[in-house]
Scaffold this motif. Structure first.
Motif, short mmCIF file in Angstrom:
data_model
loop_
_atom_site.label_atom_id
_atom_site.label_comp_id
_atom_site.label_asym_id
_atom_site.label_seq_id
_atom_site.Cartn_x
_atom_site.Cartn_y
_atom_site.Cartn_z
N GLU A 39 8.12 56.99 69.53
CA GLU A 39 6.83 56.51 69.41
C GLU A 39 6.20 55.57 69.27
O GLU A 39 4.90 55.60 69.26
CB GLU A 39 7.48 55.93 67.71
N ALA A 40 6.78 54.66 70.55
CA ALA A 40 6.22 54.11 71.51
C ALA A 40 5.30 54.37 72.23
O ALA A 40 4.25 53.87 72.51
CB ALA A 40 7.65 52.97 72.15
N ASP A 46 -2.65 55.91 71.45
CA ASP A 46 -3.57 55.82 70.43
C ASP A 46 -3.76 54.48 70.54
O ASP A 46 -5.11 53.71 69.86
CB ASP A 46 -2.74 55.74 69.14
N SER A 47 -3.39 53.57 71.81
CA SER A 47 -4.02 51.98 72.27
C SER A 47 -3.45 50.76 71.04
O SER A 47 -4.54 50.26 70.81
CB SER A 47 -5.35 52.00 72.40
N GLU A 51 1.84 47.75 67.59
CA GLU A 51 2.91 48.77 67.04
C GLU A 51 3.60 49.51 68.56
O GLU A 51 4.71 49.21 68.45
CB GLU A 51 2.06 50.01 66.59
N ALA A 52 3.09 49.37 69.13
CA ALA A 52 3.86 50.24 70.66
C ALA A 52 4.85 48.90 71.34
O ALA A 52 6.27 49.08 71.16
CB ALA A 52 3.10 50.60 71.63
N ALA A 53 4.36 47.52 71.18
CA ALA A 53 5.37 46.14 71.24
C ALA A 53 6.92 46.29 70.33
O ALA A 53 8.08 46.35 71.40
CB ALA A 53 4.65 45.11 71.69
N ALA A 54 6.39 46.70 69.26
CA ALA A 54 7.48 47.02 68.28
C ALA A 54 8.68 48.00 68.70
O ALA A 54 9.94 47.38 68.12
CB ALA A 54 6.68 46.91 66.76
N ARG A 55 7.68 48.82 68.31
CA ARG A 55 8.80 50.38 68.73
C ARG A 55 9.55 49.95 69.90
O ARG A 55 11.02 50.12 70.27
CB ARG A 55 7.80 51.37 68.96
N LEU A 83 -2.60 43.03 75.68
CA LEU A 83 -2.32 42.24 74.50
C LEU A 83 -2.71 40.81 74.32
O LEU A 83 -2.96 39.76 74.30
CB LEU A 83 -0.75 42.45 73.51
N GLY A 84 -3.18 40.51 75.72
CA GLY A 84 -3.38 38.79 76.50
C GLY A 84 -2.70 38.93 76.65
O GLY A 84 -1.98 37.32 76.53
N MET A 85 -1.29 38.44 76.08
CA MET A 85 -0.44 37.73 77.04
C MET A 85 0.41 37.88 78.20
O MET A 85 1.68 38.77 78.22
CB MET A 85 0.94 37.99 75.17
N ASP A 86 -0.04 37.57 78.94
CA ASP A 86 0.14 37.92 80.23
C ASP A 86 1.31 36.78 80.70
O ASP A 86 2.56 37.16 81.48
CB ASP A 86 -1.29 36.97 81.20
#
Length: 282
Positions: A39-40, A46-47, A51-55, A83-86
């Motif tokens: 799923e990730a 799909d960019s 959702e990718a981070a959560a999976r 996500l800009g979370m460097d």
């Protein structure tokens, strides 16, 4: 010169999640860990970064000691970067390296991110570690060499770039590396063929400006004028090209035109001290 290096560094970041994904064997199709990984991967394709981070976080929570987690943490760090979370991405790379201290994918990703954040010393350490593990890693050689060059370590930079030239002589990175090395170390004549190749492949203003600077340093005023003219035709608001045209006009004893170009270079963002220095020494 550093401006175009940093711009290339920022644009060179690649996303390795799909290439590094663990294949899902049919025996594991019902395992939630592998389902979440799949799923990730689809979310990444799909960019859908959140959702990718959560999976990925879910998968890591289900099996915190799974041997594949270093790879998942690498992919999660890439997602955080999107996500800009460097800062969180840097921490996540560190978690992956706690599991696999010499995993070059993790080190390369963190090194590039640190470089984009302006943490050059830490980035240099990561690229140095990669080279100690894989001496033929071309990405690490490029970045290590460029960082060494701007720190004044010409011998280290030249060693790195010689490796690039041996392994990937036709690479754009090799042309950038060698043209930068030669231009900054007083070997302008050697830099010129690489700059001309770069302009043919990707006519960026930095390459026109650097070529003009090399031609001017060699006293090739006609060729310098051609490079500046073509550069300004494509990039009429580039401050460095006006700086070099001011230099050209100064050397042609066209003082009024040189002063006008110098003023325009400063208005467009050129360093005033650098521009003023044109008229303080010959």
């Amino acid at each position: 010169m550093k401006k175009y290096f940093i711009s290339i560094v920022l644009s060179a970041a690649s996303f390795a999640a799909n290439a590094d994904s663990i294949p899902v064997d049919t025996a594991f199709e019902a395992d939630p860990y592998f389902i979440l990984m799949g799923e990730a991967d689809r979310a990444i394709a799909d960019s859908a970064w959140s959702e990718a981070a959560a999976r990925l976080r879910d998968a890591l929570e289900i099996k915190p000691d799974h041997p594949s987690n270093a790879l998942l943490l690498n992919n999660l760090a890439h997602v955080y970067t999107h996500l800009g979370m460097d800062s969180l991405a840097i921490d996540t790379y560190g978690r992956g390296l706690d599991i696999a201290p010499h995993m070059t994918t993790l080190l390369n990703g963190r090194g590039r991110l640190l470089l984009s954040m302006g943490h050059d010393a830490e980035a240099l350490d990561d690229f140095s570690t990669i080279i100690s593990v894989d001496s033929l890693n071309t990405d690490a050689r490029y970045y290590h060499g460029m960082l060494s060059l701007y720190r004044g370590r010409l011998d280290e930079a030249e060693n790195d770039f010689n490796v690039l030239n041996r392994i990937v002589p036709k690479s754009i990175d090799t042309a950038i590396a060698l043209s930068t090395l030669y231009a900054l170390s007083g070997r302008e004549r050697q830099a010129i063929p690489y700059l001309e190749r770069l302009i043919a492949d990707e006519p960026s203003p930095e390459y026109f400006a650097t070529l003009a600077g090399c031609r001017l340093a060699l006293g090739d005023l006609t060729e310098a004028s051609e490079a500046i003219g073509e550069g300004l035709r494509r990039y009429p608001s580039d401050p460095e090209l006006y700086y070099y045209r001011a230099w050209l006009n100064r050397d042609r004893f066209r003082s009024d035109e040189a002063r006008k170009d110098a003023e325009k270079a400063i208005r467009l963002g050129a360093n005033p001290l650098k521009v003023a220095d044109l008229f303080n020494k010959r």
